[in-house]
Design a protein around this motif. Structure first.
Motif, PDB file in Angstrom:
ATOM      1  N   ASN A  51      -0.910   2.403  -8.183  1.00 33.39           N
ATOM      2  CA  ASN A  51      -1.842   3.297  -8.689  1.00 33.39           C
ATOM      3  C   ASN A  51      -2.188   3.643 -10.008  1.00 33.39           C
ATOM      4  O   ASN A  51      -2.151   2.649 -10.798  1.00 33.39           O
ATOM      5  N   THR A  52      -2.545   4.616 -10.530  1.00 33.55           N
ATOM      6  CA  THR A  52      -3.382   4.788 -11.681  1.00 33.55           C
ATOM      7  C   THR A  52      -2.208   4.709 -12.863  1.00 33.55           C
ATOM      8  O   THR A  52      -2.683   4.170 -13.997  1.00 33.55           O
ATOM      9  N   GLN A  68      -0.764  -0.892  14.691  1.00 36.89           N
ATOM     10  CA  GLN A  68      -0.918  -2.201  14.313  1.00 36.89           C
ATOM     11  C   GLN A  68      -1.611  -2.490  12.760  1.00 36.89           C
ATOM     12  O   GLN A  68      -1.227  -3.175  12.060  1.00 36.89           O
ATOM     13  N   GLY A  69      -2.048  -1.305  12.318  1.00 42.06           N
ATOM     14  CA  GLY A  69      -2.484  -1.103  10.985  1.00 42.06           C
ATOM     15  C   GLY A  69      -1.576  -0.575  10.101  1.00 42.06           C
ATOM     16  O   GLY A  69      -1.984  -0.120   8.947  1.00 42.06           O
ATOM     17  N   SER A  70      -0.459  -0.577  10.470  1.00 43.19           N
ATOM     18  CA  SER A  70       0.700   0.225   9.660  1.00 43.19           C
ATOM     19  C   SER A  70       0.911  -0.465   7.849  1.00 43.19           C
ATOM     20  O   SER A  70       0.618  -1.488   7.829  1.00 43.19           O
ATOM     21  N   ASN A  71       0.789   0.517   7.124  1.00 52.46           N
ATOM     22  CA  ASN A  71       1.068   0.460   5.864  1.00 52.46           C
ATOM     23  C   ASN A  71       2.202  -0.289   5.794  1.00 52.46           C
ATOM     24  O   ASN A  71       2.549  -0.915   4.511  1.00 52.46           O
ATOM     25  N   THR A  72       3.129  -0.256   6.446  1.00 52.48           N
ATOM     26  CA  THR A  72       4.391  -0.914   6.197  1.00 52.48           C
ATOM     27  C   THR A  72       4.402  -2.311   6.459  1.00 52.48           C
ATOM     28  O   THR A  72       5.530  -3.157   6.351  1.00 52.48           O
ATOM     29  N   GLN A 103       0.781  -1.218   0.012  1.00 56.55           N
ATOM     30  CA  GLN A 103       0.023  -0.141   0.044  1.00 56.55           C
ATOM     31  C   GLN A 103       0.697   1.245  -0.078  1.00 56.55           C
ATOM     32  O   GLN A 103       0.271   2.294  -0.245  1.00 56.55           O
ATOM     33  N   ILE A 104       2.037   1.133   0.201  1.00 59.25           N
ATOM     34  CA  ILE A 104       3.157   2.228   0.195  1.00 59.25           C
ATOM     35  C   ILE A 104       4.258   1.645  -0.532  1.00 59.25           C
ATOM     36  O   ILE A 104       4.551   0.577  -0.886  1.00 59.25           O
ATOM     37  N   ILE A 136       4.329  -8.682  -4.026  1.00 62.41           N
ATOM     38  CA  ILE A 136       5.243  -9.387  -3.094  1.00 62.41           C
ATOM     39  C   ILE A 136       5.005 -10.518  -2.886  1.00 62.41           C
ATOM     40  O   ILE A 136       6.062 -11.389  -2.689  1.00 62.41           O
ATOM     41  N   ALA A 137       3.998 -11.111  -3.026  1.00 70.06           N
ATOM     42  CA  ALA A 137       3.867 -12.668  -3.028  1.00 70.06           C
ATOM     43  C   ALA A 137       2.503 -13.030  -3.709  1.00 70.06           C
ATOM     44  O   ALA A 137       1.605 -12.321  -4.165  1.00 70.06           O
TER      45      ALA A 137
END
Length: 366
Positions: free
Chosen positions: A201-202, A172-176, A66-67, A209-210
């Motif tokens: 993205n657009t 806990q919900g980190s995008n990393t 997500q990042i 990743i998997a």
């Protein structure tokens, strides 16, 4: 003595001449052609075809970040089972300089506003205690002060997200933390620790990743020629043979036939998908090459004869029926109707042929 030799020579020459004459005479006689006979049988015949393809998961999910950033840790390997929500990788954020500068400036502005609001609130509270300010003014300045505190906290949180990718209020919900979005088996991990990844993205699909799939829900995906596709139907049973699994004869059911053909090296073919049952999917792996055997046509309890005894002329079929065997074989050319054929046997649909009929087969060499 010479006379004896001369006589023997003439006798030998005479024997050679007589033998040659007898040989030529015997070969000049017309030989009778004899054929073996074939008796029709009552049974069944099937026309089958084989689809080549491979075993695939029904749904193969690509997990994307997500990042954007750098992979710092990978927690799974191909073959691992994961549940929805499990962490599969961690990412270190490489902040954008422009966004980082804006976030830092926002924090600075929020801090200045907080100091001003705090000073105003404290002054108003002191005057209120001395009965020089109204309660309404005190409550208004208190609300402005609380708002400035919240804005500074939000600005700091935004700075943390831009700089580290982690929200202080929701670590806990980190995008990393890259998490599995489905329950299944990890098929592939195409990145390594230290790899740069970008979010979807657009303008970009993002870095995978998997890949994760449910290996209990497998399908066979193959192709069939356009000349045979109309003989298939959804719900039809097929037998799947996997080359890597000795003796495999797995049950499957056709669930989808492509409505449009694709060009396969100049030949129009249609994609066919068949679902394997859960028991058949045990111990299978994604990507196995496989063949699917499908019964296209079937005739049961019918008169069956070898394809080799049939003579075809245009759209018509003929057989030679034995009429008499002595003093020599005599056959009658008879028109028959043919049905399903598997290339070796063919079903007879008309022509008066039954199990008592004797048909001309191969010539017997003498």
């Amino acid at each position: 003595m010479k006379k004896v030799f001369r006589i023997l020579l003439w006798v030998l020459l005479g024997a050679v001449l007589i033998g040659t004459f007898v040989f030529l005479f015997m070969n000049s006689r017309q030989k009778e052609t004899v054929y073996e006979t074939v008796t029709p049988e009552r049974g069944q015949v099937e026309r089958t075809t084989v689809l080549t393809g491979k075993i695939e998961p029904r749904d193969e999910i690509e997990i994307k970040p997500q990042i954007s950033g750098i992979i710092t840790e990978i927690l799974v390997e191909p073959g691992d089972k994961v549940n929805n929500g499990d962490i599969i990788a961690k990412i270190k954020v490489i902040p954008d300089e422009g966004q980082l500068s804006q976030a830092q400036n926002r924090v600075q502005v929020a801090r200045i506003n907080l100091e001003q609001s705090k000073a105003l609130y404290e002054r108003t509270r002191m005057l209120f205690d001395k009965k020089y300010e109204s309660r309404e003014k005190l409550e208004t300045d208190k609300a402005a002060y609380d708002q400035a505190v919240a804005e500074l906290a939000q600005a700091n949180d935004q700075l943390t997200i831009v700089r580290d990718g982690v929200s202080a209020s929701n670590a806990q919900g980190s995008n990393t933390l890259v998490r599995a979005t489905v329950t299944g088996v990890v098929l592939e991990v195409p990145v390594k620790v230290g790899s740069s990844v970008i979010q979807s993205n657009t303008f970009n699909d993002g870095t995978t990743i998997a890949k994760i799939a449910d290996m209990t829900d497998l399908i066979f995906k193959g192709k069939i020629d356009e000349t045979e596709v109309d003989l298939l139907r959804e719900g039809q049973e097929v037998k799947i043979s996997v080359g890597a699994v000795a003796g495999s004869d797995l049950e499957a059911v056709i669930e989808k036939i492509a409505p449009m053909a694709t060009d396969d090296n100049g030949t129009n073919t249609f994609e066919v998908k068949a679902a394997l049952n859960a028991a058949a999917a045990t111990n299978l792996r994604a990507g196995y090459s496989a063949n699917a055997s499908v019964v296209l046509e079937k005739a049961e309890n019918t008169i069956v004869i070898p394809e080799s005894v049939v003579e075809y002329s245009g759209d018509s079929a003929f057989v030679y029926v034995l009429k008499s065997e002595k003093p020599r074989q005599e056959f009658t050319r008879t028109h028959i109707g043919t049905g399903v054929s598997d290339g070796i046997k063919v079903a007879v649909t008309s022509g008066g042929i039954d199990e008592k009929t004797h048909l001309r087969g191969s010539e017997i060499k003498k």
